[in-house]
Design an enzyme around this catalytic site. Structure first.
Site, PDB file in Angstrom:
ATOM      1  CG  ASN A  39      10.790   2.220   2.807  1.00 15.27           C
ATOM      2  OD1 ASN A  39      11.529   3.200   2.715  1.00 15.27           O
ATOM      3  ND2 ASN A  39      11.180   1.087   3.353  1.00 15.27           N
TER       4      ASN A  39
ATOM      5  N   PRO B 142       0.758  -1.251   0.000  1.00 13.18           N
ATOM      6  CG  PRO B 142      -0.394  -1.309   1.972  1.00 13.18           C
ATOM      7  CD  PRO B 142       0.783  -1.839   1.266  1.00 13.18           C
ATOM      8  CD  GLU B 143       5.443   2.727  -1.162  1.00  9.62           C
ATOM      9  OE1 GLU B 143       5.808   3.601  -1.960  1.00  9.62           O
ATOM     10  OE2 GLU B 143       6.221   1.939  -0.616  1.00  9.62           O
TER      11      GLU B 143
ATOM     12  CE  LYS C 122       2.081   6.510   1.732  1.00 10.84           C
ATOM     13  NZ  LYS C 122       3.209   6.211   2.631  1.00 10.84           N
TER      14      LYS C 122
END
Length: 440
Positions: free
Chosen positions: A184, A2-3, A54
DNA sequence: CGTCCACGTCTAC
DNA sequence: TAGACCTGGACGG
């Protein structure tokens, strides 16, 4: 996964799967989940989704039968639309299955009014995800890097005096107040594209951009429907890459990459830096691993370095030979005071000379172990045993490497099977990326 | 079996 | 700036 891109793909998934479907009843929450109940109940309603950075919002709208108003207003029938905002944490995503196939970690469920009913589930193994009924886009989260590009850019460039920009660029990129949608793996891929050392002060990097772009136009969207070589674009700056790189991932999704279906291998094949063998990695000031190539920059957290490049070879689909003895590789990278200015910096990987000095600083872990375990109750009697972690041998098609990937992606652009297959993607790590710069 | 690691926030000393 | 919050896969012994 999940980004930003995955959240957007999730919204596309929901809209595609739920189009034309009518949902009914109450929204169910699993017992173990601590998020609030969603007090919505309606004989007939429809679901629409949208994303921003997000976050994803599902809008539940009571569906009125056209013609005669046959719908009887039940006792506690919801009469108005309700927005439910979701944040996915580390493992959230939506899945649409038959009633008999509800996944173990489905923590919020929406049921269709079909005969064998089906279910839209918010699945979240680690439960770091959250939702809020009657919610709105979280205050303090900035504009979406993908779909509110202009304001995103404006928001960053007009607030450079904020202390948020005192930090290393790799850490600022995770600040959702300015980079809503970046996570990330995206920060690593973005910095890699410009070869920006991750630990250079954010303001330093961004001030340069501001000047350079005073009168320039934005990057044109690459709208390449046929892979033309057009691409006559000026050198992209960091902010434009915060927009285009995530959109590349969305494009992967339009061509077959489906986060919920564990086609992580497609994303991995796309990654040029994050978790790629041969790249360097360090823990940032928040304990998050930043992947990069070459010089780390001056603001490296002192004391602790961290490295550890491990790569696993795909287990299945082997060549039977056991010579793949090299399983894990761990190399230490000594960060030798990069403050030396530019001196040499040969890039091309540090030679891991002497070990890092002392620094036995126990790196922050994900937490301690607390001996308690509610363990997700399998809401609903679940019969299916585990799917066994065995991965079907696969017909070698899963090579995914180099341009073969391109073909795979293009080829599977067709349907998207509504049934969620149970096959898990095999973990795999590219052994050697030997194919750089195959830009489009 | 134990340790380390994971695509992210949150809030409490 | 540390934990907390969680499950589970890969790897090491």
């Amino acid at each position: 996964m999940p980004e930003g891109p995955e959240l957007h793909l999730a919204s596309l998934f929901v809209n595609r799967m739920c189009e034309g479907l009518v949902f009914t009843g109450a929204v169910e929450k699993s017992e173990v989940n601590k998020n609030p109940e969603v007090p919505f109940c309606c004989d007939a309603y429809v679901i629409k989704a949208q994303s921003r950075g997000k976050e994803v919002i599902l809008t539940l709208t009571p569906f009125k039968n056209d013609g005669d108003s046959k719908r009887k207003v039940g006792k506690h029938q919801s009469q108005h639309p309700m927005d439910v905002v979701f944040r996915f944490g580390m493992s959230g995503f939506f899945r649409f299955t038959s009633d008999d196939d509800i996944p173990k970690h489905a923590h919020l469920r929406f049921y269709t009014n079909e005969s064998p009913r089906r279910v839209l589930s918010f699945e979240d193994t680690r439960r770091f995800g959250s939702w809020q009924a009657n919610g709105t886009w979280q205050k303090d989260r900035g504009p979406c890097v993908m779909f509110e590009y202009e304001s995103f850019r404006e928001n960053v460039l007009s607030n450079l005096s904020d202390k948020a920009f005192d930090k290393p660029i790799c850490e600022t990129l995770l600040n959702q107040k300015y980079f809503n949608g970046i996570g990330n793996y995206l920060r690593a891929e973005i910095l890699f594209r410009l070869q920006i050392p991750p630990f250079v002060k954010a303001r330093t990097v961004l001030e340069g951009i501001e000047l350079k772009n005073e009168n320039k136009k934005e990057i044109k969207k690459t709208t390449d429907t046929a892979g033309k070589k057009g691409v006559t674009v000026e050198t992209p700056d960091l902010l434009s890459l915060c927009h285009t790189v995530p959109l590349e991932v969305v494009k992967l999704g339009e061509n077959g990459y489906t986060p919920a279906k564990a086609e992580y291998s497609v994303l991995q094949a796309w990654m040029q830096c994050y978790s790629v063998d041969g790249m360097n990695s360090l823990s940032d000031h928040n304990g998050r691993t930043i992947w990069f190539k070459g010089d780390p920059g001056p603001m490296v957290p002192k004391g602790a370095k961290s490295r550890k490049i491990k790569w696993k070879i795909q287990k299945d689909h082997d060549y039977t030979d056991s010579k793949k003895a090299k399983k894990t590789h761990t190399e230490s990278i000594a960060i030798e005071k990069p403050a030396k200015k530019k001196d040499n910096i040969k890039v091309k990987k540090e030679s891991a000379t002497s070990k890092a000095q002392g620094g036995s600083k126990r790196q922050k872990k994900d937490t301690k172990r607390v001996k308690t375990e509610p363990a997700d109750e399998n809401t609903k009697s679940k019969k299916q045993g585990k799917r066994s972690s065995k991965v079907p041998p696969r017909t070698g098609t899963n090579k995914i490497k180099g341009q073969h990937v391109e073909e795979v992606i293009k080829t599977k652009r067709n349907s998207v099977t509504s049934k969620e297959s149970a096959t898990k993607a095999k973990p795999q790590r590219r052994s050697s990326g030997t194919r750089r710069g195959r830009s489009r």
